[in-house]
Motif scaffolding. Structure first.
Motif, short mmCIF file in Angstrom:
data_model
loop_
_atom_site.label_atom_id
_atom_site.label_comp_id
_atom_site.label_asym_id
_atom_site.label_seq_id
_atom_site.Cartn_x
_atom_site.Cartn_y
_atom_site.Cartn_z
N ALA A 209 -24.10 6.04 -29.81
CA ALA A 209 -25.48 6.40 -30.17
C ALA A 209 -26.02 5.48 -31.25
O ALA A 209 -27.22 5.21 -31.32
N GLN A 210 -25.12 4.98 -32.13
CA GLN A 210 -25.54 4.08 -33.21
C GLN A 210 -25.54 2.61 -32.79
O GLN A 210 -26.26 1.80 -33.38
N THR A 211 -24.71 2.26 -31.82
CA THR A 211 -24.48 0.86 -31.49
C THR A 211 -25.34 0.37 -30.33
O THR A 211 -25.85 -0.74 -30.35
N ALA A 212 -25.48 1.19 -29.29
CA ALA A 212 -26.07 0.72 -28.04
C ALA A 212 -27.60 0.76 -28.07
O ALA A 212 -28.21 1.60 -28.74
N ASP A 213 -28.20 -0.17 -27.34
CA ASP A 213 -29.64 -0.14 -27.07
C ASP A 213 -29.93 0.69 -25.83
O ASP A 213 -30.90 1.44 -25.77
N ARG A 214 -29.07 0.50 -24.82
CA ARG A 214 -29.23 1.20 -23.55
C ARG A 214 -27.90 1.81 -23.16
O ARG A 214 -26.83 1.39 -23.64
N LEU A 215 -27.97 2.78 -22.25
CA LEU A 215 -26.77 3.43 -21.75
C LEU A 215 -26.81 3.50 -20.24
O LEU A 215 -27.88 3.69 -19.63
N VAL A 216 -25.65 3.32 -19.64
CA VAL A 216 -25.45 3.57 -18.21
C VAL A 216 -24.39 4.67 -18.14
O VAL A 216 -23.28 4.49 -18.63
N VAL A 217 -24.75 5.81 -17.57
CA VAL A 217 -23.83 6.95 -17.48
C VAL A 217 -23.46 7.15 -16.02
O VAL A 217 -24.34 7.31 -15.16
N ILE A 218 -22.14 7.15 -15.74
CA ILE A 218 -21.69 7.37 -14.37
C ILE A 218 -20.68 8.52 -14.35
O ILE A 218 -20.07 8.86 -15.36
N ASP A 219 -20.52 9.11 -13.19
CA ASP A 219 -19.51 10.14 -12.97
C ASP A 219 -19.16 10.15 -11.49
O ASP A 219 -20.04 9.99 -10.64
N ARG A 220 -17.87 10.31 -11.19
CA ARG A 220 -17.39 10.31 -9.81
C ARG A 220 -17.84 9.06 -9.07
O ARG A 220 -18.13 9.08 -7.88
N GLY A 221 -17.94 7.94 -9.80
CA GLY A 221 -18.30 6.68 -9.19
C GLY A 221 -19.77 6.49 -8.92
O GLY A 221 -20.18 5.46 -8.38
N ARG A 222 -20.60 7.46 -9.31
CA ARG A 222 -22.05 7.38 -9.05
C ARG A 222 -22.83 7.26 -10.35
O ARG A 222 -22.40 7.76 -11.40
N LEU A 223 -24.00 6.64 -10.26
CA LEU A 223 -24.89 6.56 -11.41
C LEU A 223 -25.56 7.91 -11.63
O LEU A 223 -26.08 8.52 -10.69
N ILE A 224 -25.53 8.38 -12.89
CA ILE A 224 -26.23 9.61 -13.25
C ILE A 224 -27.51 9.31 -14.01
O ILE A 224 -28.56 9.87 -13.73
N ARG A 225 -27.41 8.42 -14.98
CA ARG A 225 -28.59 8.11 -15.79
C ARG A 225 -28.45 6.70 -16.34
O ARG A 225 -27.36 6.25 -16.67
N ASP A 226 -29.59 6.01 -16.45
CA ASP A 226 -29.62 4.62 -16.92
C ASP A 226 -30.90 4.43 -17.70
O ASP A 226 -31.99 4.66 -17.16
N GLY A 227 -30.79 4.09 -18.97
CA GLY A 227 -32.01 3.86 -19.75
C GLY A 227 -31.72 3.75 -21.23
O GLY A 227 -30.57 3.77 -21.66
N PRO A 228 -32.77 3.60 -22.04
CA PRO A 228 -32.60 3.56 -23.50
C PRO A 228 -31.91 4.82 -23.99
O PRO A 228 -32.01 5.88 -23.36
N VAL A 229 -31.24 4.72 -25.14
CA VAL A 229 -30.49 5.86 -25.66
C VAL A 229 -31.38 7.09 -25.78
O VAL A 229 -30.99 8.20 -25.40
N GLY A 230 -32.59 6.91 -26.29
CA GLY A 230 -33.49 8.05 -26.46
C GLY A 230 -33.81 8.76 -25.17
O GLY A 230 -34.00 9.98 -25.15
N SER A 231 -33.90 8.01 -24.07
CA SER A 231 -34.21 8.65 -22.79
C SER A 231 -33.04 9.47 -22.28
O SER A 231 -33.23 10.42 -21.52
N ILE A 232 -31.82 9.12 -22.69
CA ILE A 232 -30.66 9.88 -22.26
C ILE A 232 -30.59 11.20 -23.02
O ILE A 232 -30.39 12.27 -22.43
N THR A 233 -30.78 11.15 -24.33
CA THR A 233 -30.70 12.39 -25.11
C THR A 233 -31.87 13.31 -24.79
O THR A 233 -31.73 14.54 -24.84
N SER A 234 -33.03 12.75 -24.45
CA SER A 234 -34.18 13.60 -24.13
C SER A 234 -34.06 14.25 -22.76
O SER A 234 -34.87 15.10 -22.40
N ALA A 235 -33.02 13.86 -21.98
CA ALA A 235 -32.79 14.52 -20.70
C ALA A 235 -32.34 15.96 -20.88
O ALA A 235 -32.39 16.76 -19.95
N VAL A 236 -31.88 16.30 -22.08
CA VAL A 236 -31.46 17.67 -22.39
C VAL A 236 -32.57 18.34 -23.19
O VAL A 236 -33.15 17.74 -24.10
#
Length: 328
Positions: A209-236
């Motif tokens: 959360a402190q280091t990255a500009d963007r995040l790619v989140v995967i699970d079970r080999g599939r993409l779940i979410r891809d975007g700036p850190v703020g867009s990932i946390t705002s998904a909740v």
């Protein structure tokens, strides 16, 4: 954080601004699909965090990027080409997938000199990279005496020998103490500050959360979410904490609004509200003449967002990672 405010669950943007482009990538090991129709891109000049639970397919994806495993479908392009087609790849991409493979009887400096010689890189680079990873004091000690954190730094030093434009790192903070983790964060930020690019996988979510500009989140080999850190946390959904001596009356007023969740907030006078903006909570309290002693909005942490996103995707048995040395 750098980057735009968009996030996506599928697809990859392509173009000259991408250092890595993964498109519809699938990789199977026997009857196990480790990566399934995965697409994302890594923008130049940023730190992209690559996140996922154990067995999500992160290391397999990185191995395909670096030509260590062949895709069954799709492509993984590095600097616009398959890794195997890069001219002088060690000067384009530095990679650390594991901090092993060092001869225990060789010194850190000796390991780097051998690696430089094999890659036809000037031996002057050895001292330069030892400076970059702050290892000069232990460079002449034998690797068998290195801690796991020292081995991580040595692997990073080897990846830097070619002065690459791009770093691909798999769990580089493993074995580092808090000071070492802080050092790594500063190093990665300085590296991209010089116009270079990093793709880094990690389980240390607070650090990402402190280091990255963007995040790619995967699970079970599939993409779940891809975007700036703020867009990932705002998904909740955000939580609003409100404290009032009239908590029961306030709860009834808030609960009458559609789509709003209201629960006890840890004490009799505190409520936890989800699905409603903090401004609206204040407006309803004012309209009802309810006194408030505290009104606070709490953003979801990256850990909370990560668990929420991956928890929604859990289905079936976990992906079994490939055996050591598995190749094309």
């Amino acid at each position: 954080m750098a980057g735009d405010d968009r996030s996506r669950v599928s697809g990859a943007s392509t173009g000259p601004d991408s250092a890595i482009e993964v498109s519809n990538l699938s990789k199977r090991f026997g009857g196990v699909t480790a990566v399934r129709d995965l697409s994302f891109s890594v923008p130049r000049g940023q730190v992209t965090g690559f996140l996922g639970p154990n067995g999500a397919g992160k290391t397999t994806t990185m191995r395909v990027m670096l030509g260590l495993a062949a895709p069954d479908e799709g492509t993984a392009l590095v600097q616009g080409r398959p890794y195997a087609d890069l001219d002088d790849p060690i000067r384009r991409v530095g990679a650390v997938l594991e901090s092993t493979g060092f001869h225990p009887g060789r010194t850190g400096r000796g390991h780097l000199r051998l690696a430089a010689r094999a890659a036809r890189i000037s031996p002057d680079r050895v001292d330069a990279v030892l400076d970059q990873v702050a290892m000069h004091e232990v460079a002449d000690r034998r690797v068998r005496g290195y801690s796991s954190g020292m081995r991580q730094r040595l692997g990073l030093a080897a990846a830097l020998l070619g002065d690459p434009e791009l770093l691909v790192l798999d769990e580089p903070a493993n074995g580092l103490d808090p000071a070492g983790v802080a050092w790594l964060r500063g190093f990665l930020r300085a590296f991209v500050g010089a116009g270079r690019t990093v793709l880094v996988s990690s389980h240390q979510l607070a650090e990402m959360a402190q280091t990255a500009d963007r995040l790619v989140v995967i699970d079970r080999g599939r993409l779940i979410r891809d975007g700036p850190v703020g867009s990932i946390t705002s998904a909740v959904a955000r939580e609003v904490l409100v404290r009032s001596p009239e908590a029961a009356r306030l709860r009834a007023a808030l609960a009458s609004e559609a789509g709003v969740g209201v629960s006890a907030g840890g004490s009799a006078d505190v409520l936890s509200v989800t699905g409603m903006a903090i401004e609206r909570v204040g407006e309803i309290a004012a309209a009802e003449g309810i006194v408030l002693h505290e009104l606070t909005a709490r953003e979801a942490s990256l850990e909370e967002a990560f668990l929420h996103l991956t928890g929604e995707q859990l289905a079936g048995p976990p992906v079994v990672p490939p055996p050591p040395g598995a190749g094309p």
